[in-house]
Design a protein around this motif. Structure first.
Motif, mmCIF file in Angstrom:
data_model
loop_
_atom_site.group_PDB
_atom_site.id
_atom_site.type_symbol
_atom_site.label_atom_id
_atom_site.label_comp_id
_atom_site.label_asym_id
_atom_site.label_seq_id
_atom_site.Cartn_x
_atom_site.Cartn_y
_atom_site.Cartn_z
ATOM 1 N N ALA A 181 -76.858 32.095 6.177
ATOM 2 C CA ALA A 181 -77.550 32.550 4.970
ATOM 3 C C ALA A 181 -76.575 32.677 3.803
ATOM 4 C CB ALA A 181 -78.240 33.884 5.238
ATOM 5 N N GLY A 182 -75.406 33.234 4.061
ATOM 6 C CA GLY A 182 -74.412 33.387 3.010
ATOM 7 C C GLY A 182 -73.937 32.054 2.461
ATOM 8 N N MET A 183 -73.678 31.105 3.340
ATOM 9 C CA MET A 183 -73.235 29.782 2.885
ATOM 10 C C MET A 183 -74.338 29.077 2.111
ATOM 11 S SD MET A 183 -70.843 28.274 5.971
ATOM 12 C CE MET A 183 -72.010 28.602 7.302
ATOM 13 N N PHE A 184 -75.588 29.266 2.523
ATOM 14 C CA PHE A 184 -76.707 28.667 1.788
ATOM 15 C C PHE A 184 -76.810 29.246 0.384
ATOM 16 C CE2 PHE A 184 -81.244 28.688 0.600
ATOM 17 C CZ PHE A 184 -81.468 27.316 0.561
ATOM 18 N N VAL A 185 -76.669 30.564 0.263
ATOM 19 C CA VAL A 185 -76.717 31.205 -1.056
ATOM 20 C C VAL A 185 -75.587 30.694 -1.947
ATOM 21 C CG1 VAL A 185 -76.369 33.404 -2.255
ATOM 22 C CG2 VAL A 185 -77.930 33.276 -0.312
ATOM 23 N N SER A 186 -74.393 30.566 -1.396
ATOM 24 C CA SER A 186 -73.261 30.038 -2.166
ATOM 25 C C SER A 186 -73.532 28.611 -2.634
ATOM 26 C CB SER A 186 -71.993 30.086 -1.321
ATOM 27 O OG SER A 186 -70.897 29.554 -2.020
ATOM 28 N N PHE A 187 -74.083 27.811 -1.750
ATOM 29 C CA PHE A 187 -74.422 26.424 -2.087
ATOM 30 C C PHE A 187 -75.433 26.368 -3.235
ATOM 31 C CE2 PHE A 187 -77.525 22.977 -1.432
ATOM 32 C CZ PHE A 187 -76.714 21.870 -1.637
ATOM 33 N N ILE A 188 -76.502 27.174 -3.135
ATOM 34 C CA ILE A 188 -77.545 27.173 -4.171
ATOM 35 C C ILE A 188 -77.002 27.712 -5.492
ATOM 36 C CG2 ILE A 188 -79.750 28.176 -4.852
ATOM 37 C CD1 ILE A 188 -79.959 25.949 -2.773
ATOM 38 N N ALA A 189 -76.224 28.785 -5.421
ATOM 39 C CA ALA A 189 -75.727 29.423 -6.644
ATOM 40 C C ALA A 189 -74.809 28.500 -7.436
ATOM 41 C CB ALA A 189 -74.988 30.719 -6.290
ATOM 42 N N LEU A 190 -74.016 27.707 -6.724
ATOM 43 C CA LEU A 190 -73.036 26.845 -7.396
ATOM 44 C C LEU A 190 -73.480 25.395 -7.488
ATOM 45 C CD1 LEU A 190 -69.811 28.298 -5.714
ATOM 46 C CD2 LEU A 190 -70.646 28.754 -8.020
ATOM 47 N N TYR A 191 -74.734 25.107 -7.144
ATOM 48 C CA TYR A 191 -75.195 23.718 -7.072
ATOM 49 C C TYR A 191 -75.102 23.005 -8.413
ATOM 50 C CZ TYR A 191 -78.185 19.724 -5.998
ATOM 51 O OH TYR A 191 -78.666 18.446 -5.811
ATOM 52 N N ASP A 192 -75.454 23.697 -9.484
ATOM 53 C CA ASP A 192 -75.451 23.053 -10.805
ATOM 54 C C ASP A 192 -74.050 22.729 -11.303
ATOM 55 O OD1 ASP A 192 -78.170 22.987 -10.982
ATOM 56 O OD2 ASP A 192 -78.351 24.816 -12.182
ATOM 57 N N THR A 193 -73.025 23.261 -10.649
ATOM 58 C CA THR A 193 -71.648 22.978 -11.082
ATOM 59 C C THR A 193 -71.027 21.814 -10.305
ATOM 60 O OG1 THR A 193 -70.517 24.428 -9.481
ATOM 61 C CG2 THR A 193 -71.387 25.461 -11.479
ATOM 62 N N ARG A 194 -71.814 21.145 -9.460
ATOM 63 C CA ARG A 194 -71.247 20.172 -8.511
ATOM 64 C C ARG A 194 -70.575 18.980 -9.188
ATOM 65 N NH1 ARG A 194 -76.558 19.589 -9.086
ATOM 66 N NH2 ARG A 194 -77.528 17.514 -9.149
ATOM 67 N N HIS A 195 -70.983 18.660 -10.414
ATOM 68 C CA HIS A 195 -70.382 17.528 -11.108
ATOM 69 C C HIS A 195 -69.302 17.948 -12.104
ATOM 70 C CE1 HIS A 195 -73.334 14.981 -9.272
ATOM 71 N NE2 HIS A 195 -74.350 15.522 -9.935
ATOM 72 N N ALA A 196 -69.324 19.206 -12.515
ATOM 73 C CA ALA A 196 -68.399 19.656 -13.561
ATOM 74 C C ALA A 196 -67.329 20.617 -13.058
ATOM 75 C CB ALA A 196 -69.185 20.322 -14.696
ATOM 76 N N TYR A 197 -67.555 21.279 -11.912
ATOM 77 C CA TYR A 197 -66.597 22.302 -11.489
ATOM 78 C C TYR A 197 -66.345 22.260 -9.987
ATOM 79 C CZ TYR A 197 -64.524 26.918 -10.763
ATOM 80 O OH TYR A 197 -63.709 27.942 -10.386
ATOM 81 N N LEU A 198 -67.285 22.739 -9.196
ATOM 82 C CA LEU A 198 -67.128 22.755 -7.741
ATOM 83 C C LEU A 198 -68.139 21.820 -7.095
ATOM 84 C CD1 LEU A 198 -66.769 26.615 -7.166
ATOM 85 C CD2 LEU A 198 -64.953 24.914 -6.984
ATOM 86 N N THR A 199 -67.665 20.970 -6.196
ATOM 87 C CA THR A 199 -68.569 20.087 -5.475
ATOM 88 C C THR A 199 -69.393 20.898 -4.479
ATOM 89 O OG1 THR A 199 -66.948 19.635 -3.739
ATOM 90 C CG2 THR A 199 -66.908 18.202 -5.688
ATOM 91 N N SER A 200 -70.402 20.264 -3.926
ATOM 92 C CA SER A 200 -71.278 20.972 -2.991
ATOM 93 C C SER A 200 -70.523 21.435 -1.759
ATOM 94 C CB SER A 200 -72.445 20.065 -2.588
ATOM 95 O OG SER A 200 -73.273 19.783 -3.702
ATOM 96 N N TRP A 201 -69.628 20.590 -1.241
ATOM 97 C CA TRP A 201 -68.897 21.001 -0.043
ATOM 98 C C TRP A 201 -67.930 22.142 -0.349
ATOM 99 C CZ3 TRP A 201 -63.679 21.076 0.661
ATOM 100 C CH2 TRP A 201 -62.879 20.337 -0.209
#
Length: 264
Positions: A181-201
């Motif tokens: 659950a925690g990793m899923f929340v982190s993934f969703i929270a940072l998803y919009d930054t995947r091209h500009a800051y942090l990738t999904s992985w």
């Protein structure tokens, strides 16, 4: 009021308050963190009373660490924390304590480091980054999701004890579901930054870092409580125990999150 209802009610009231302070940032966040830190120090000093902690040193080290984080960043955070050493040695020189100096000074420094540095890194996350608000939200929501899902999964499906000698209520089933659950929340929270800051992985890895650190922080406080012979750090928050019981995971996860973001 049942324990479960109290736990849910306090979470519904407290989480918006904390997220609101993080959203505004600045001295509003500092005020909330300083209040929580002061109460947490009181709880720690009470639990550690047999070791005769030098309470003023813990308060001074914690508050100055938080103030340093707000005013000057990581260097001032460490400088504020180090004041605990000075005050502890001065007090130990004049105090009449039955505990050896190594125990009295050591437990005082431990309290200031655990609480002051832990909460101080939340301030650093909010103040010292161009995506500060998002990152602070992410670590808080990840910790909250992991803790909540671990609690309910443990109650519903828990069969295998994780650390029975330290925390009998924690199970591997709760840990695994809470971590997912925690990793899923982190993934969703940072998803919009995947091209500009942090990738999904990278977002998933950061989520894993947070949930692992949260679990260690939770077990660390459980170990301290067991050694002190208490179930909760206090009875301040209905259904939750004390402030330390609510922030124990954050005290480990926030510093590690900050370090991974900035230095790895």
């Amino acid at each position: 009021m049942s324990g479960l209802f109290s736990r849910v009610f306090v979470s519904l009231v407290g989480l918006p308050l904390v997220l609101g302070a993080v959203w505004v940032g600045g001295w509003w966040l500092f005020a909330l963190v300083a209040i929580a830190g002061t109460i947490a120090v009181h709880e720690f000093v009470t639990m550690a009373r047999p070791l005769r902690p030098l309470a003023p040193a813990v308060y001074v080290g914690t508050v100055l660490a938080l103030l340093g984080a707000e005013k000057g960043g990581v260097v001032w955070l460490l400088g504020g924390f180090l004041s605990c050493f000075v005050v502890a040695f001065m007090l130990n020189a004049v105090a009449k304590t039955r505990a050896p100096a190594t125990a009295a000074v050591g437990v005082s420094v431990l309290g200031a480091a655990w609480i002051g540095l832990g909460l101080g890194h939340l301030i650093l996350l909010r103040e010292a980054h161009d995506k500060a608000r998002l990152l602070a939200f992410t670590v808080l929501l990840t910790v909250w999701a992991a803790d909540t899902f671990a609690y309910f999964a443990g109650r519903l499906f828990g069969r295998h004890k994780m650390a029975p000698s330290v925390s009998p209520g924690k199970t591997w089933e709760g840990f695994v579901l809470g971590s997912l659950a925690g990793m899923f929340v982190s993934f969703i929270a940072l998803y919009d930054t995947r091209h500009a800051y942090l990738t999904s992985w990278q977002a998933v890895v950061l989520g894993l870092v947070v949930v692992l650190a949260s679990a260690v922080g939770d077990l660390f406080e459980s170990m301290l409580k067991r050694s002190a012979g208490v179930k909760d750090s206090s009875a301040l928050i209905p259904g939750h125990g004390g402030v330390l019981d609510r922030i124990d995971a954050l005290l480990f996860s926030a510093p590690l999150y900050y370090i991974v973001l900035h230095y790895v």
